[in-house]
Design a protein around this motif. Structure first.
Motif, mmCIF file in Angstrom:
data_model
loop_
_atom_site.group_PDB
_atom_site.id
_atom_site.type_symbol
_atom_site.label_atom_id
_atom_site.label_comp_id
_atom_site.label_asym_id
_atom_site.label_seq_id
_atom_site.Cartn_x
_atom_site.Cartn_y
_atom_site.Cartn_z
ATOM 1 N N UNK A 1 0.840 -1.210 0.000
ATOM 2 C CA UNK A 1 0.000 0.000 0.000
ATOM 3 C C UNK A 1 0.868 1.251 0.000
ATOM 4 N N UNK A 2 1.876 1.280 0.887
ATOM 5 C CA UNK A 2 2.745 2.460 0.986
ATOM 6 C C UNK A 2 3.425 2.736 -0.357
ATOM 7 N N UNK A 3 3.780 1.672 -1.068
ATOM 8 C CA UNK A 3 4.450 1.831 -2.372
ATOM 9 C C UNK A 3 3.586 2.589 -3.377
ATOM 10 N N UNK A 4 2.261 2.590 -3.151
ATOM 11 C CA UNK A 4 1.333 3.268 -4.078
ATOM 12 C C UNK A 4 1.121 4.744 -3.730
ATOM 13 N N UNK A 5 1.728 5.204 -2.636
ATOM 14 C CA UNK A 5 1.454 6.584 -2.190
ATOM 15 C C UNK A 5 2.564 7.543 -2.600
ATOM 16 N N UNK A 6 2.264 8.818 -2.467
ATOM 17 C CA UNK A 6 3.221 9.872 -2.809
ATOM 18 C C UNK A 6 4.396 9.867 -1.830
ATOM 19 N N UNK A 7 5.602 10.064 -2.336
ATOM 20 C CA UNK A 7 6.807 10.076 -1.481
ATOM 21 C C UNK A 7 6.791 11.281 -0.527
ATOM 22 N N UNK A 8 6.093 12.341 -0.920
ATOM 23 C CA UNK A 8 6.116 13.560 -0.096
ATOM 24 C C UNK A 8 5.041 13.569 0.988
ATOM 25 N N UNK A 9 4.348 12.418 1.171
ATOM 26 C CA UNK A 9 3.246 12.375 2.140
ATOM 27 C C UNK A 9 3.741 12.534 3.585
ATOM 28 N N UNK A 10 2.805 12.868 4.447
ATOM 29 C CA UNK A 10 3.042 12.851 5.897
ATOM 30 C C UNK A 10 2.617 11.462 6.381
ATOM 31 N N UNK A 11 3.424 10.839 7.275
ATOM 32 C CA UNK A 11 3.079 9.504 7.774
ATOM 33 C C UNK A 11 2.913 9.531 9.290
ATOM 34 N N UNK A 12 1.804 8.969 9.758
ATOM 35 C CA UNK A 12 1.526 8.879 11.194
ATOM 36 C C UNK A 12 1.368 7.407 11.546
ATOM 37 N N UNK A 13 2.025 6.996 12.616
ATOM 38 C CA UNK A 13 1.972 5.592 13.003
ATOM 39 C C UNK A 13 1.561 5.517 14.472
ATOM 40 N N UNK A 14 0.440 4.865 14.757
ATOM 41 C CA UNK A 14 -0.035 4.740 16.138
ATOM 42 C C UNK A 14 -0.035 3.273 16.548
ATOM 43 N N UNK A 15 0.352 3.021 17.789
ATOM 44 C CA UNK A 15 0.477 1.652 18.256
ATOM 45 C C UNK A 15 0.360 1.612 19.771
ATOM 46 N N UNK A 16 -0.231 0.517 20.292
ATOM 47 C CA UNK A 16 -0.334 0.376 21.754
ATOM 48 C C UNK A 16 1.045 0.138 22.355
ATOM 49 N N UNK A 17 1.902 -0.554 21.595
ATOM 50 C CA UNK A 17 3.282 -0.776 22.051
ATOM 51 C C UNK A 17 4.218 -0.469 20.893
ATOM 52 N N UNK A 18 5.308 0.217 21.204
ATOM 53 C CA UNK A 18 6.299 0.507 20.167
ATOM 54 C C UNK A 18 7.487 -0.421 20.403
#
Length: 369
Positions: A167-184
């Motif tokens: 999925x990420x490969x299909x997106x624009x390189x200049x995008x903003x990315x947010x990653x949320x997780x209960x544990x990192x």
């Protein structure tokens, strides 16, 4: 700090106010400005901390309703989470007329394709269904401004790593990315850093902080007597709304069938229950029409339901993290909660590990059968 100071506009403030939300939670306070200003963010926060609004509010501020392309994509591991995030987003839609598409299995794909022919600004999706759309070329992510990977730890646990990468490969390189997780953990970090530019890490205190509002008990029993012990406890407690956790779908099915036979007002949810039925059950449970919701861990991941006063662990959770996650669904927002764990002799080792991790021996409850 209030929402106004965080730069949330009047229209959105009115929607929040009408929903009874006046003060930001710690994760919202920390994240909103970073996200609004286009920074990449790794957020460590569990269900019930308000993390969905922590990313939705600034995204709504940044989305342009005039533009006719997909500006935000939120990917999440389960249909339940996709539904919950969509519900939150739909409430905010009163403040800003943007088009939102929820794309997950169990929903009519043709209806989704028809909707995609119009201008869609935000897509909330599970990985499988989104890849389906990408292969049909019904979704174009080339101009995507913001990508949200929600519940990243669960995404990896459920084996969606390759799907996320596709999925990420299909997106624009200049995008903003947010990653949320209960544990990192190291796996989540690896995934996040692969796709992020100088991310800011925001972490809020673990759910265990709220355990002081939750009275915890253990009933020591045997596998053979467990069901009788559970029913005795339910008859004594008579909770208004409770969730009963089982380890597997088969266990959920069996317990629900037996409890129905005994006359209890209960329903089950797990990943094999068809989607529209699950939605109907969750709606009834939230309204209080169903007293007992019998759930597997995966199906209940991310369920944020107000009013759940009692949690029963019919089966032992896999580990402490899972235990805290399960029982953290009660005792919310300063309310008192109650949780009871049923432990057979084979569960004693896991029980000791849980007690060691939370720092005390859980009080035993005796049940006369």
């Amino acid at each position: 700090m209030d929402f106004k100071e965080l730069g949330i506009s009047e229209n959105i403030l009115d929607v929040l106010k009408s929903a009874g939300i006046t003060n930001p939670t710690p994760i919202q306070e920390e994240c909103i400005n970073f996200i609004k200003n286009g920074k990449d963010v790794i957020g460590e926060a569990q269900t019930g901390t308000g993390k969905t609004l922590a990313f939705l509010l600034p995204i709504f501020e940044n989305i342009s309703a005039e533009s006719d392309f997909i500006q935000c994509l939120i990917i999440t591991p389960t249909r339940e989470l996709a539904i919950q995030i969509t519900d939150e987003a739909m409430k905010l839609k009163k403040a800003k007329e943007i088009n939102i598409l929820a794309a997950y299995g169990g929903k009519d794909i043709d209806a989704q394709i028809r909707k995609l022919k119009g201008a869609v600004h935000m897509v909330i999706a599970t990985p499988g269904r989104l890849l389906d759309h990408l292969s049909r070329q019904t979704v174009d992510l080339k101009k995507l401004k913001t990508l949200v990977i929600d519940e990243a730890d669960q995404m990896l646990l459920m084996g969606f790593k390759n799907e996320v990468e596709d999925i990420v490969a299909e997106t624009s390189k200049s995008r903003q990315t947010l990653c949320f997780s209960a544990t990192i953990d190291s796996q989540v970090k690896k995934l996040a850093y692969k796709y992020m530019k100088d991310p800011v890490t925001v972490s809020v205190k673990k759910e265990s902080v709220t355990l002081e509002n939750i009275k915890q008990n253990v009933v020591e029993t045997t596998d053979r007597q467990k069901q009788d012990a559970l029913c005795k406890v339910l008859d004594e407690d008579r909770p208004f709304m409770a969730i009963i956790f089982c380890r597997t779908k088969v266990r959920v099915d069996k317990l629900e069938e037996d409890m129905h036979t005994r006359g209890y007002n209960c329903e089950k949810i797990h990943s094999d229950v068809v989607q529209n039925k699950r939605e109907r059950i969750m709606k009834s449970f939230r309204k209080g029409d169903i007293q007992y919701l019998i759930a597997s861990d995966v199906a209940a991941r991310g369920l944020d339901i107000g009013g759940v006063s009692h949690i029963y662990n019919y089966d032992m959770p896999e580990n402490t993290e899972s235990y805290i996650h399960r029982i953290g669904r009660t005792g919310r927002a300063g309310e008192e909660g109650y949780t009871c764990l049923f432990a057979a002799p084979k569960d004693m080792k896991t029980l000791e590990e849980i007690e060691e991790a939370i720092g005390f021996k859980i009080e035993r409850r005796t049940v006369e059968l």
